[in-house]
Write an enzyme that holds these catalytic residues in place. Sequence first.
Site, PDB file in Angstrom:
ATOM      1  CE  LYS A   1      10.944 -62.235  54.280  1.00 31.72           C
ATOM      2  NZ  LYS A   1      11.482 -60.937  54.153  1.00 31.72           N
TER       3      LYS A   1
ATOM      4  CG  ASP B   1       7.521 -63.956  60.156  1.00 38.21           C
ATOM      5  OD1 ASP B   1       7.431 -62.755  60.443  1.00 38.21           O
ATOM      6  OD2 ASP B   1       6.897 -64.480  59.213  1.00 38.21           O
ATOM      7  CG  HIS B   2      10.978 -58.731  61.472  1.00 35.24           C
ATOM      8  ND1 HIS B   2      10.971 -59.002  60.132  1.00 35.24           N
ATOM      9  CD2 HIS B   2      10.536 -57.463  61.585  1.00 35.24           C
ATOM     10  CE1 HIS B   2      10.535 -57.942  59.486  1.00 35.24           C
ATOM     11  NE2 HIS B   2      10.268 -56.985  60.334  1.00 35.24           N
TER      12      HIS B   2
ATOM     13  CE  LYS C   1       6.978 -55.662  62.611  1.00 36.15           C
ATOM     14  NZ  LYS C   1       7.857 -54.513  62.590  1.00 36.15           N
TER      15      LYS C   1
ATOM     16  CG  HIS D   1       6.685 -60.445  57.521  1.00 38.78           C
ATOM     17  ND1 HIS D   1       7.536 -61.247  58.220  1.00 38.78           N
ATOM     18  CD2 HIS D   1       7.476 -59.629  56.768  1.00 38.78           C
ATOM     19  CE1 HIS D   1       8.784 -60.928  57.905  1.00 38.78           C
ATOM     20  NE2 HIS D   1       8.772 -59.959  57.018  1.00 38.78           N
TER      21      HIS D   1
END
Length: 511
Positions: free
Chosen positions: A156, A185-186, A190, A248
Amino acid sequence: MSNVDNFIFIIFGGTGDLSKRKLIPALFNLFKEGQLPDNFAILGLGRKTYNDESYRNTMIDSINQFSRQFPPDKNKLSKFVSMIFYQSLDMSKESDYTNLKKRIGSIEKRMKIGGNYLFYLATPPEFFQRVSRSLKIQGLHKNKHHGSWRRIILEKPIGRNLESAISLNRDILNIFHEDQIYRIDHYLGKETVQNILAFRFANGIFEPLWNHNYIQHIEILAAEQVGVEDRGGYYDTSGALRDMVQNHLLQIAATIAMEPVSTFEAKAVRDEKLKVFQSLRQINPEEVTKQVIRGQYIDSTIRGKKVHSYRNENNVNPQSQTETFVALKFYIDNWRWGGVPFFIRTGKRLPTRVTEVVIHFKKTPHHIFKTDKSHSPLGNQLIIRIQPDEGILIKFGMKVPGAGFDIKNVSMDFHYSDLTDAKVPEAYERLLLDALLGDGTLYARADSVEAVWKFIDPIQLAWENNRSIKLYGYPAGTWGPKEARELFNDPTEDWRYPCKNLTGEDAYCEL
Ligand code: BG6
């Protein structure tokens, strides 16, 4: 046994922070756990003049410093780094791409890899188009033969507004197919964000309550204790709305709000999320002050230590109007969520680092237990703690033992750390593995990215065009401007504060 095909992982920006802190340590952990095939290679690209050996040494340092599993197993580490190579490359020089093609060919031969390439663009976004074009010129974008693959991961931000996102998507889609493109999109990687899906769709008890009939409002918080660190140059052109909310936090909101899928497949999941983004009610320019509060941290003293303001950070304009805090109220106009406000709050230099989702259920329609001791009946809350101390907490009312019927809120608390065999992998491990396997479920699709920009653009534009919209200063170490509370229509409502401000006498922070 790994299910991943042999591959070369080619990193543009191979000497940058992301490679050192996240990508290489994540690949190492995947390797250590046997998730990578016998034959693979990693090729770092950058302008610095390393050779393979000196680059490998830097990567060993990075793994030692940033790997989740520490200390790394020495044999595995030396085997892993023997798969790493380096090539210097200037992204704006076509001849360097010709050399890149040759180098890839020679590594491929030496390591017996059959044509599968994953390009990772860990570069500023202004290079995305340039690099993709050159990959096309060199013919590196197209599958070599049936059954082999070429994929590209983009970091991003995907654009800085709707127009630039559309143009970027169009240019990249002229070269690669959507199913070759992985927009990372880290947050979606998660473990606890993925668990929202499991929590919602693997349990029968919550889903019937998951709608406007039972939910009062939903709160999403992503607080950071750090300031902008050494990223002032980037951050000052971005701000919290673009940096955290556009990607996010709205992705988390969509995971909370989406409809169940009938099959757990990338297309189905992404289609449902897209519908949520398309249902976001636009915030008109004249409503921005009523629905969005922006702030910027100012000087303060935290536990006796002076902390300087955002405007005094390195590479930040001393008159910067960039927000380091945003609080936002919005609605999802669909059948399930009609009328339920969603609240997002994020900022730098807040009292602690915590990301959580709070589902506030409606209160009982009638309060039977009225006592003198005013423990006013609270609605039940379900708190999904995304980080740190990952877990799930449910708050409900209980009778205080003894005379009368005094009701007190108590908690039922699950911590991931209580699972003895739990190891929460890093988001990048999961996401890189998925890209290597060709699974885009946890990646953002072009249409979703654009739908979110469509929602964000009017807010950003209102701020840019109307200087009378306030940018509130908040002392570093506090929960942001007090005006954020005014987003609640009901003055008895407030945000959840997982700990107190760090600036007062009674400063404390314990989750
Ligand atoms: C990044 C933002 O995407 O996410 C950063 O650019 C932010 O500004 C970071 O600090 C937060 O990620 P995490 O995983 O530490 O919550």
